[in-house]
Enzyme design. Structure first.
Site, mmCIF file in Angstrom:
data_model
loop_
_atom_site.group_PDB
_atom_site.id
_atom_site.type_symbol
_atom_site.label_atom_id
_atom_site.label_comp_id
_atom_site.label_asym_id
_atom_site.label_seq_id
_atom_site.Cartn_x
_atom_site.Cartn_y
_atom_site.Cartn_z
ATOM 1 N N LYS A 159 0.841 -1.208 0.000
ATOM 2 C CA LYS A 159 0.000 0.000 0.000
ATOM 3 C C LYS A 159 0.873 1.255 0.000
ATOM 4 O O LYS A 159 0.651 2.165 -0.803
ATOM 5 C CB LYS A 159 -0.921 -0.044 1.229
ATOM 6 C CG LYS A 159 -1.880 1.105 1.363
ATOM 7 C CD LYS A 159 -3.069 0.758 2.227
ATOM 8 C CE LYS A 159 -2.812 0.855 3.711
ATOM 9 N NZ LYS A 159 -2.636 2.238 4.217
ATOM 10 N N SER A 160 1.854 1.311 0.865
ATOM 11 C CA SER A 160 2.701 2.512 0.964
ATOM 12 C C SER A 160 3.418 2.773 -0.349
ATOM 13 O O SER A 160 3.504 3.921 -0.813
ATOM 14 C CB SER A 160 3.755 2.320 2.066
ATOM 15 O OG SER A 160 3.140 2.241 3.317
ATOM 16 N N ARG A 194 -9.062 12.117 12.328
ATOM 17 C CA ARG A 194 -7.622 11.851 12.527
ATOM 18 C C ARG A 194 -6.794 13.136 12.421
ATOM 19 O O ARG A 194 -7.084 13.996 11.592
ATOM 20 C CB ARG A 194 -7.150 10.808 11.503
ATOM 21 C CG ARG A 194 -7.810 9.457 11.755
ATOM 22 C CD ARG A 194 -7.426 8.435 10.720
ATOM 23 N NE ARG A 194 -6.013 8.092 10.790
ATOM 24 C CZ ARG A 194 -5.414 7.281 9.910
ATOM 25 N NH1 ARG A 194 -6.117 6.767 8.905
ATOM 26 N NH2 ARG A 194 -4.149 6.993 10.041
ATOM 27 N N GLN A 214 4.524 9.114 7.428
ATOM 28 C CA GLN A 214 3.639 9.998 6.667
ATOM 29 C C GLN A 214 4.067 11.446 6.843
ATOM 30 O O GLN A 214 4.095 12.211 5.884
ATOM 31 C CB GLN A 214 2.189 9.801 7.109
ATOM 32 C CG GLN A 214 1.654 8.423 6.753
ATOM 33 C CD GLN A 214 0.200 8.232 7.136
ATOM 34 O OE1 GLN A 214 -0.369 9.029 7.873
ATOM 35 N NE2 GLN A 214 -0.394 7.151 6.647
ATOM 36 N N ASP A 253 1.433 -1.282 11.810
ATOM 37 C CA ASP A 253 0.160 -1.746 11.241
ATOM 38 C C ASP A 253 -0.117 -3.215 11.564
ATOM 39 O O ASP A 253 -1.235 -3.701 11.345
ATOM 40 C CB ASP A 253 0.158 -1.549 9.719
ATOM 41 C CG ASP A 253 0.135 -0.074 9.341
ATOM 42 O OD1 ASP A 253 -0.309 0.745 10.158
ATOM 43 O OD2 ASP A 253 0.573 0.258 8.220
ATOM 44 N N LYS A 294 -5.072 5.728 14.421
ATOM 45 C CA LYS A 294 -5.220 5.050 13.135
ATOM 46 C C LYS A 294 -6.693 5.096 12.685
ATOM 47 O O LYS A 294 -7.459 5.899 13.188
ATOM 48 C CB LYS A 294 -4.688 3.614 13.235
ATOM 49 C CG LYS A 294 -3.176 3.568 13.536
ATOM 50 C CD LYS A 294 -2.369 4.159 12.400
ATOM 51 C CE LYS A 294 -0.882 4.171 12.709
ATOM 52 N NZ LYS A 294 -0.123 4.917 11.698
ATOM 53 N N ARG A 323 -7.927 -3.455 9.203
ATOM 54 C CA ARG A 323 -7.030 -4.382 9.916
ATOM 55 C C ARG A 323 -7.731 -5.058 11.111
ATOM 56 O O ARG A 323 -7.388 -6.172 11.483
ATOM 57 C CB ARG A 323 -5.744 -3.673 10.339
ATOM 58 C CG ARG A 323 -4.996 -3.119 9.118
ATOM 59 C CD ARG A 323 -3.534 -2.883 9.329
ATOM 60 N NE ARG A 323 -3.016 -2.018 8.273
ATOM 61 C CZ ARG A 323 -2.640 -2.412 7.055
ATOM 62 N NH1 ARG A 323 -2.690 -3.691 6.729
ATOM 63 N NH2 ARG A 323 -2.202 -1.555 6.163
HETATM 64 C C1 S3P Z 1 2.319 4.737 6.173
HETATM 65 C C2 S3P Z 1 2.868 5.013 7.395
HETATM 66 C C3 S3P Z 1 2.271 4.576 8.659
HETATM 67 C C4 S3P Z 1 1.256 3.454 8.465
HETATM 68 C C5 S3P Z 1 0.341 3.699 7.311
HETATM 69 C C6 S3P Z 1 1.109 3.907 6.016
HETATM 70 C C7 S3P Z 1 2.985 5.281 4.970
HETATM 71 O O1 S3P Z 1 1.638 5.672 9.262
HETATM 72 O O2 S3P Z 1 0.520 3.248 9.647
HETATM 73 O O3 S3P Z 1 -0.536 2.585 7.127
HETATM 74 O O4 S3P Z 1 2.688 4.804 3.866
HETATM 75 O O5 S3P Z 1 3.828 6.177 5.118
HETATM 76 P P1 S3P Z 1 2.495 6.682 10.192
HETATM 77 O O6 S3P Z 1 3.756 6.944 9.492
HETATM 78 O O7 S3P Z 1 1.687 7.924 10.359
HETATM 79 O O8 S3P Z 1 2.679 5.942 11.491
#
Ligand code: S3P
Length: 432
Positions: A23-24, A123, A170, A316, A343, A389
């Site tokens: 996903k990322s 959020r 993020q 996650d 989350k 999740r």
């Molecule tokens: C992600 C970073 C994580 C993760 C999210 C995806 C990303 O969040 O929980 O599902 O793609 O950079 P945080 O960096 O805010 O913890």
């Protein structure tokens, strides 16, 4: 699909499974492809709802993106070709789209309105709007700019040195993206490493980054060049089946072509420390990202302690780890994981309530939980809380419960793992 029933089935998990794309990495490939000049082809892209939101957002800014069976093609024309969208942008449930996109929009000379679903609207966005305002962006929104909907007036940005108060990839990525569009050199200081896909992929698209110890620096004004991205399998999705195999005696399961970036592999460390047998096969590096097959063989489990620098490496995966811990001898302590509260839902509360409803002994703490094992679990009706999740954790629980698990609001699983139900059937014949 208002409710989904997972029949209790304790047959071993065997064979091979290729989980969907990460996903990322999928989000980032679309974002960088849209900012770049030239064509970007993305294979094994995750067609989950969150990543489709990122595609929609860039389409709304005029980027031509083709989606077909085998690949996604982004026809990038550089950031100056992006247009002001005529409508507000709907981010759905996707925190990653929100946080990364805001970093891009802050550096574009247009006005944007962003909104999301109920979960995303609760959020915190101040974690990204605070540094972006320091860089010169004008951003406002509910509760003084803390929550969506947000209005952004982007434009010329100045570089900053910024140490995020939260351990968040993020936030880091948002500031680096804004830094790419800003004047001067932007530095993010990160004492505890978080996932580094942004840094790796930016280099793949031709950007220069200076990474020294805790400092990640990027010079503004660099042009990105389109690149091809082969997205590895998502270790966060693989974790559900890895845990299922670790729970059921006799299991031996191979998860194919999974991303093994060390900033993401905390789940493998935890499985190993709890006693599961993990073997990595056929490891290689692809586009700067480690990738390989993971074999999981069942072995008796024991409790463990999870905290500190490990947390961002498996943030996650903590819901599914909690389920695993219910079947381990002794106590498992999860600490330093307060981020779970921010989350898709408060995952500390949601995990505890879901597992307790199935008979588990889980105690909630401020920054994590304590799980007492080994506890027999029974069937029951639980809610996903609209969190993919949590929904998948409930589904996997049926590998150890003595009755069916009925899941309310299962459709959220499409956010990150649209083929989850098919894969459940594939790894064990009598599970449905
Ligand atoms: C992600 C970073 C994580 C993760 C999210 C995806 C990303 O969040 O929980 O599902 O793609 O950079 P945080 O960096 O805010 O913890």
């Amino acid at each position: 699909m208002a409710k989904r029933t997972f029949h209790a089935a304790h047959s071993p998990l065997t064979g091979e499974l290729a989980v969907p794309g990460d996903k990322s990495i999928s989000h980032r490939a679309v974002i960088f492809g849209s900012l770049a000049e030239g064509v970007t082809e993305i294979t094994n892209f995750l067609r989950g709802e969150d990543c489709l939101r990122t595609i929609d957002a860039f389409r709304a800014m005029g980027v031509h993106i083709e989606v077909n069976e085998e690949k996604i093609t982004v026809y990038g024309k550089g950031k100056d070709a992006l247009k002001e969208p005529s409508q507000p942008i709907n981010l759905g449930n996707s925190g990653t789209t929100a946080r990364l996109l805001i970093g891009v929009l802050a550096g574009l000379p247009y006005h944007f309105v962003l909104y999301g679903d109920d979960s995303l609207s609760g959020r915190p966005m101040n974690r990204v709007t605070v540094p972006l305002k320091k860089m010169g962006a004008e951003i406002d929104g509910r509760t003084g700019g803390r929550l969506l909907p947000l209005a952004i007036r982007g434009g010329k940005l100045q570089s900053i040195d910024y140490e995020p108060p939260v351990k968040s990839a993020q936030v880091k990525s948002c500031v680096l993206l804004a830094g790419l569009l800003a004047d001067g050199r932007t530095t993010v200081i990160e004492k505890t490493p978080t996932r580094d896909h942004t840094e790796t992929m930016l280099k793949g698209f031709g950007a220069m980054l200076d990474i020294k110890d805790e400092r990640i620096s990027i010079d503004g004004g660099q042009k990105l060049k389109g690149a091809n991205v082969e997205v590895p399998g998502d270790i966060s999705s693989a974790a559900f089946f890895a845990v299922a195999a670790a729970l059921v005696p006799g299991s031996s399961l191979i998860l194919k072509r999974v991303g093994l970036n060390p900033t993401r592999t905390g789940i493998l460390d935890v499985l190993t420390s709890m006693g599961a047998e993990i073997t990595i096969l056929d490891e290689k590096v692809n586009g700067g990202e480690a990738i390989g097959d993971i074999r999981i063989d069942y072995a008796p489990l024991k409790g463990t302690t999870i905290g500190g620098e490990l947390i961002p490496r498996l943030i996650d995966e903590l819901p599914i780890v909690a389920l695993l811990a219910t079947q381990a001898e002794g106590e498992t302590h999860i600490r330093d994981a307060e981020e779970l509260r921010y989350k898709e839902t408060d995952r500390i509360v949601a995990v505890a309530q879901t597992l307790q409803a199935l008979g588990a002994k889980v105690e909630v703490t401020e920054d994590g939980m304590v799980i007492k094992g080994k506890t027999p679990l029974h069937g029951g009706t639980v809610d996903s809380y609209g969190d993919h999740r949590i929904g998948m954790m409930a589904g996997i629980a049926s590998f150890v419960t003595d009755g069916a698990v009925a899941l309310k609001n299962p459709e959220c699983i499409n956010i990150s793992y649209p083929s989850f139900f098919d894969h459940l059937e594939k790894v064990t014949k009598d599970h449905s």
